[in-house]
Design a protein around this motif. Sequence first.
Motif, PDB file in Angstrom:
ATOM      1  N   GLY A  69     -86.806  41.893  81.777  1.00  0.00           N
ATOM      2  CA  GLY A  69     -87.618  42.863  82.494  1.00  0.00           C
ATOM      3  C   GLY A  69     -88.875  43.272  81.770  1.00  0.00           C
ATOM      4  N   LEU A  70     -89.016  42.885  80.514  1.00  0.00           N
ATOM      5  CA  LEU A  70     -90.137  43.318  79.687  1.00  0.00           C
ATOM      6  C   LEU A  70     -91.483  42.814  80.202  1.00  0.00           C
ATOM      7  CD1 LEU A  70     -91.080  44.631  76.969  1.00  0.00           C
ATOM      8  CD2 LEU A  70     -90.616  42.407  75.891  1.00  0.00           C
ATOM      9  N   LEU A  71     -91.531  41.586  80.698  1.00  0.00           N
ATOM     10  CA  LEU A  71     -92.804  40.949  81.019  1.00  0.00           C
ATOM     11  C   LEU A  71     -93.271  41.185  82.453  1.00  0.00           C
ATOM     12  CD1 LEU A  71     -92.252  37.417  79.412  1.00  0.00           C
ATOM     13  CD2 LEU A  71     -93.193  39.474  78.349  1.00  0.00           C
ATOM     14  N   VAL A  72     -92.360  41.439  83.362  1.00  0.00           N
ATOM     15  CA  VAL A  72     -92.703  41.445  84.783  1.00  0.00           C
ATOM     16  C   VAL A  72     -93.748  42.501  85.144  1.00  0.00           C
ATOM     17  CG1 VAL A  72     -91.790  41.779  87.114  1.00  0.00           C
ATOM     18  CG2 VAL A  72     -90.555  40.341  85.484  1.00  0.00           C
ATOM     19  N   PRO A  73     -93.632  43.766  84.698  1.00  0.00           N
ATOM     20  CA  PRO A  73     -94.680  44.729  85.062  1.00  0.00           C
ATOM     21  C   PRO A  73     -96.070  44.314  84.590  1.00  0.00           C
ATOM     22  CG  PRO A  73     -92.729  45.876  84.269  1.00  0.00           C
ATOM     23  CD  PRO A  73     -92.524  44.427  83.972  1.00  0.00           C
ATOM     24  N   ALA A  74     -96.161  43.709  83.412  1.00  0.00           N
ATOM     25  CA  ALA A  74     -97.461  43.248  82.928  1.00  0.00           C
ATOM     26  C   ALA A  74     -97.982  42.103  83.782  1.00  0.00           C
ATOM     27  CB  ALA A  74     -97.359  42.818  81.469  1.00  0.00           C
ATOM     28  N   ALA A  75     -97.092  41.195  84.170  1.00  0.00           N
ATOM     29  CA  ALA A  75     -97.504  40.093  85.035  1.00  0.00           C
ATOM     30  C   ALA A  75     -98.039  40.627  86.357  1.00  0.00           C
ATOM     31  CB  ALA A  75     -96.337  39.141  85.270  1.00  0.00           C
ATOM     32  N   GLU A  76     -97.386  41.637  86.897  1.00  0.00           N
ATOM     33  CA  GLU A  76     -97.857  42.233  88.152  1.00  0.00           C
ATOM     34  C   GLU A  76     -99.207  42.911  87.961  1.00  0.00           C
ATOM     35  OE1 GLU A  76     -94.478  44.626  89.068  1.00  0.00           O
ATOM     36  OE2 GLU A  76     -93.410  42.988  90.078  1.00  0.00           O
ATOM     37  N   VAL A 117     -85.208  38.753  85.690  1.00  0.00           N
ATOM     38  CA  VAL A 117     -84.649  40.098  85.512  1.00  0.00           C
ATOM     39  C   VAL A 117     -85.764  41.121  85.687  1.00  0.00           C
ATOM     40  CG1 VAL A 117     -83.576  41.678  83.865  1.00  0.00           C
ATOM     41  CG2 VAL A 117     -82.838  39.278  83.971  1.00  0.00           C
ATOM     42  N   ARG A 118     -85.466  42.165  86.435  1.00  0.00           N
ATOM     43  CA  ARG A 118     -86.405  43.268  86.634  1.00  0.00           C
ATOM     44  C   ARG A 118     -85.742  44.573  86.240  1.00  0.00           C
ATOM     45  NH1 ARG A 118     -88.206  39.224  89.754  1.00  0.00           N
ATOM     46  NH2 ARG A 118     -90.415  39.173  90.338  1.00  0.00           N
ATOM     47  N   LEU A 119     -86.515  45.457  85.664  1.00  0.00           N
ATOM     48  CA  LEU A 119     -85.980  46.756  85.269  1.00  0.00           C
ATOM     49  C   LEU A 119     -85.699  47.596  86.499  1.00  0.00           C
ATOM     50  CD1 LEU A 119     -88.436  47.515  82.341  1.00  0.00           C
ATOM     51  CD2 LEU A 119     -86.058  46.784  82.145  1.00  0.00           C
ATOM     52  N   PRO A 120     -84.672  48.428  86.466  1.00  0.00           N
ATOM     53  CA  PRO A 120     -84.430  49.335  87.596  1.00  0.00           C
ATOM     54  C   PRO A 120     -85.611  50.269  87.803  1.00  0.00           C
ATOM     55  CG  PRO A 120     -82.671  49.513  85.943  1.00  0.00           C
ATOM     56  CD  PRO A 120     -83.714  48.626  85.374  1.00  0.00           C
ATOM     57  N   ALA A 121     -85.843  50.636  89.045  1.00  0.00           N
ATOM     58  CA  ALA A 121     -86.932  51.574  89.332  1.00  0.00           C
ATOM     59  C   ALA A 121     -86.652  52.894  88.621  1.00  0.00           C
ATOM     60  CB  ALA A 121     -87.057  51.796  90.832  1.00  0.00           C
ATOM     61  N   PRO A 122     -87.660  53.462  87.946  1.00  0.00           N
ATOM     62  CA  PRO A 122     -87.441  54.746  87.265  1.00  0.00           C
ATOM     63  C   PRO A 122     -87.261  55.877  88.272  1.00  0.00           C
ATOM     64  CG  PRO A 122     -89.753  54.141  87.168  1.00  0.00           C
ATOM     65  CD  PRO A 122     -89.033  52.970  87.765  1.00  0.00           C
ATOM     66  N   VAL A 123     -86.645  56.942  87.818  1.00  0.00           N
ATOM     67  CA  VAL A 123     -86.383  58.099  88.678  1.00  0.00           C
ATOM     68  C   VAL A 123     -87.692  58.753  89.089  1.00  0.00           C
ATOM     69  CG1 VAL A 123     -85.388  60.421  88.739  1.00  0.00           C
ATOM     70  CG2 VAL A 123     -84.117  58.530  87.679  1.00  0.00           C
ATOM     71  N   LEU A 124     -87.855  58.960  90.391  1.00  0.00           N
ATOM     72  CA  LEU A 124     -88.968  59.756  90.917  1.00  0.00           C
ATOM     73  C   LEU A 124     -88.524  60.336  92.253  1.00  0.00           C
ATOM     74  CD1 LEU A 124     -91.811  60.889  90.923  1.00  0.00           C
ATOM     75  CD2 LEU A 124     -92.593  58.750  91.971  1.00  0.00           C
ATOM     76  N   GLU A 125     -88.367  61.637  92.284  1.00  0.00           N
ATOM     77  CA  GLU A 125     -87.968  62.346  93.497  1.00  0.00           C
ATOM     78  C   GLU A 125     -89.012  63.420  93.782  1.00  0.00           C
ATOM     79  OE1 GLU A 125     -84.151  63.890  92.508  1.00  0.00           O
ATOM     80  OE2 GLU A 125     -83.162  61.926  92.489  1.00  0.00           O
TER      81      GLU A 125
END
Length: 261
Positions: free
Chosen positions: A96-103, A160-168
């Motif tokens: 999951g480390l690389l995917v947000p940067a790739a996006e 692998v992708r990291l779970p979405a962080p909490v935001l309510e």
Amino acid sequence: MRFGWISLTTDYGLSDGFVAACHGVIARLAPQVRVIDVTHLVPPTDVRHGAAVLAQTVPYLPPAVHVAVVDPGVGTSRRGIALATPDALLVGPDNGLLVPAAEALGGIRAAVELTNPHWLAPAVSRTFHGRDVFAPVAARLADGAPLADAGPPVDPADLVRLPAPVLEVTPTGFTAEVLTVDHFGNVQLAAPGAVLDGRPERLRVGGQEAAHGRTFGDVPPDGLVIYVDSAGQVAVAVNGGRAAERLGVRSGDPLPVRHPD
């Protein structure tokens, strides 16, 4: 495609020789390539923090091969991968480390698993893939070797992708996960800056009164301010102090922000 730069982002720290070993491998295989050290002070094994720092930094770097190693699963069955984006490549563990940067770099165009033994160190340590897998692969890619030669293709949907962080979010406030705590103790939340639009000038953050401001100087010394940071995220700071200590939070903790009663 050749690259003149390789960036390194790790949790290796600076008190050992781990970073120097990675620099050395790159220098031996691609001596013409320059290295940008993004940070080596990611909190140990904090993949989400590393992913956030990497994703928020790479858009400001030149076209490069970006190596990231925050890898609590090193030596296990987790894959080593390389990802192609429109103008850059990313190399590291499939955790999951690389995917947000790739996006952040325009999305994943291709992905491969790093299995070509000729691209790796002659003897690969089970606990130091940064030196023996990721650094030599990055050097070869920066030198123009085809991505397809690194190993077989991987379906980007299977990464692998990291779970979405909490935001309510509610009309009277929101609760957001602490995404990062920076060197100054500022607390970055997993909430886009737009969440603060229309909020009152005073808010309660973790039960403490804070000003809804634009920068640190909008509050007196030792005052608490909630603002939109340079990455466009909601953040909390203390003017001249450390918000993480004031609020008693660290990465992964939920932090409530409420309108005053």
